[in-house]
Scaffold this active site. Structure first.
Site, PDB file in Angstrom:
ATOM      1  N   SER A   1     -18.064 122.756  52.821  1.00  0.00           N
ATOM      2  CA  SER A   1     -16.620 122.831  52.695  1.00  0.00           C
ATOM      3  C   SER A   1     -15.962 121.530  53.152  1.00  0.00           C
ATOM      4  O   SER A   1     -16.151 120.491  52.529  1.00  0.00           O
ATOM      5  CB  SER A   1     -16.114 124.038  53.490  1.00  0.00           C
ATOM      6  OG  SER A   1     -14.766 124.302  53.235  1.00  0.00           O
TER       7      SER A   1
ATOM      8  N   HIS B   1     -18.028 131.797  50.086  1.00  0.00           N
ATOM      9  CA  HIS B   1     -17.860 130.521  50.774  1.00  0.00           C
ATOM     10  C   HIS B   1     -18.599 130.455  52.109  1.00  0.00           C
ATOM     11  O   HIS B   1     -19.253 129.460  52.432  1.00  0.00           O
ATOM     12  CB  HIS B   1     -16.364 130.281  51.004  1.00  0.00           C
ATOM     13  CG  HIS B   1     -15.994 128.872  51.324  1.00  0.00           C
ATOM     14  ND1 HIS B   1     -15.966 127.872  50.382  1.00  0.00           N
ATOM     15  CD2 HIS B   1     -15.614 128.279  52.485  1.00  0.00           C
ATOM     16  CE1 HIS B   1     -15.599 126.726  50.939  1.00  0.00           C
ATOM     17  NE2 HIS B   1     -15.379 126.949  52.222  1.00  0.00           N
TER      18      HIS B   1
END
Length: 401
Positions: A171, A377
């Site tokens: 990320s 995620h």
């Protein structure tokens, strides 16, 4: 991006309320209160802590696992492993041996360096500034890329004698890397290959509910409000609301349903990859804090559809950049081999945005879908099947470089 800056107290107070009507608790796990070096040492791995000074005066802590438990005879090289927003080096060891990426890499013969970006639990010192000043928190992931990563790479090269390093980021750990090579292209020669987990550069196609809030200028208004109140950092490890939530999330009957959703709301709800028993340990280390400016910079990417530097408004941009718009990052400067790994259920790093990034990279290894539809995620960090679905494949790719 592991965290929600907008409604932390509301969510955590809801968690506390639900805890008050339950009576079963998750077994206490002391790992929740151990530091990263203590965790690594507990599980039989060698560990070192190193301090790096950036050119703009921030002290960063690196946690090193120089080899695996059995000191493998095959040496595979040195690798930087960089966390996402609101996280820390602990991300990569929480799941324990044979599961967490830090241990998997060490057991495969890699010299593992776990990064900690400025402003998190382990990197909150400056040569002049204190954390109580506005100036200390005047940064986003741009400064992490332009100042933190060059200092980290130089330190590891000088310490190990390795001239070229591997890099794995999750990320924001990918975002700061792209800014790093865009603005410091001379470092391409020091990177063997880079592996992006849930890449975040272009963000206009994110499907997270937070997108609507960003597009209605809600996050910008929130930023202005808390800045006027003197709040320049969010969700630090010592935040009292965070501690309330951690205690509440020991309730077994809703640790997965409620606390799990606090963790997963940004990453994509619906995954069955995070075990309820792991949630209290995860919340013992995450959130680890960052600047409010970091979140606003991400929000600007969503609104603009560009991968660009921080937007200070037309007047501020003209003074700083010589143009009314902030400059786009120069992706053609990213000459190092870069591998992109995405998932269908990631509400932050959409396939469309990852593909757009892939098309603009001059030397991509490829972009690879995780073969599990509900993978999201945060599963790149803590999914129970992340080793077989992601890490083993990354090890295979790394062996080619």
């Amino acid at each position: 991006m592991a965290g929600l800056p907008v409604l932390p107290s509301t969510v955590l107070l809801l968690t506390l309320h639900l805890a008050s009507v339950q009576n079963q608790t998750v077994d206490y796990n002391p790992d929740a209160h151990l530091s990263t070096p203590q965790l690594v040492s507990k599980y039989g791995y060698p560990v070192e802590s190193h301090t790096v000074l950036t050119s703009d005066g921030y002290f960063l802590t690196l946690h090193r696992i120089p080899h695996g438990r059995h000191n493998a005879t095959v040496y595979s090289g040195a690798v930087i492993v960089q966390h996402g927003v609101l996280s820390s080096s602990a991300d990569w060891v929480i799941l324990g041996p044979d599961k967490a990426l830090g241990y998997v890499l060490a057991d495969a013969g890699y010299d593992v360096w776990l990064g900690n970006a400025r402003g998190n639990t382990y990197s909150r010192r400056h040569v002049k500034l204190t954390t109580g000043t506005e100036q200390f928190w005047d940064f986003s992931w741009h400064e992490m890329g332009v100042y933190d990563l060059p200092a980290v790479v130089d330190y590891i090269v000088n310490t190990t004698g390795e001239q070229r390093l591997f890099y794995v980021g999750h990320s924001m750990g990918t975002t700061m890397f792209y800014a790093f090579l865009s603005e410091r292209p001379q470092y391409n020669g020091k990177i063997r290959a880079m592996f992006s987990l849930a890449p975040v550069a272009f963000s206009s196609h994110m499907t997270n509910p937070l997108r609507a809030f960003i597009l209605t200028r809600g996050l910008e208004a929130f930023y202005r409000t808390i800045r006027n109140l003197g709040v320049m950092n969010v969700l630090s490890n010592s935040d009292p609301f965070v501690e309330i939530g951690r205690r509440a999330c020991r309730d077994k009957s809703f640790a997965k349903a409620v606390c799990g959703n606090i963790l997963l709301v940004l990453g994509g709800l619906g995954s069955s990859q995070i075990n309820a028993s792991d949630i209290p340990t995860i919340l013992g280390h995450t959130p680890a804090g960052t600047s409010t400016k970091t979140f606003l910079h991400f929000a600007q990417l969503v609104k603009s559809g560009r991968f660009c530097q921080f937007d200070y408004g037309p007047d501020g941009n003209s003074r700083l950049y010589g143009d009314v718009k902030p400059p786009a990052y120069k992706l053609d400067n990213l000459k190092a081999p870069i591998s992109l790994h995405y998932s269908d259920h990631d509400s932050l790093a959409s396939h469309t945005d990852v593909l757009l990034l892939h098309k603009q990279l001059p030397n991509p290894i490829g972009y690879f879908r995780v073969p599990l539809r509900e993978f999201n995620h945060l599963d790149f960090l803590w999914g129970k099947d992340v080793r077989t679905l992601v890490y083993d494949y990354i090890l295979e790719l790394m062996s080619k470089y």
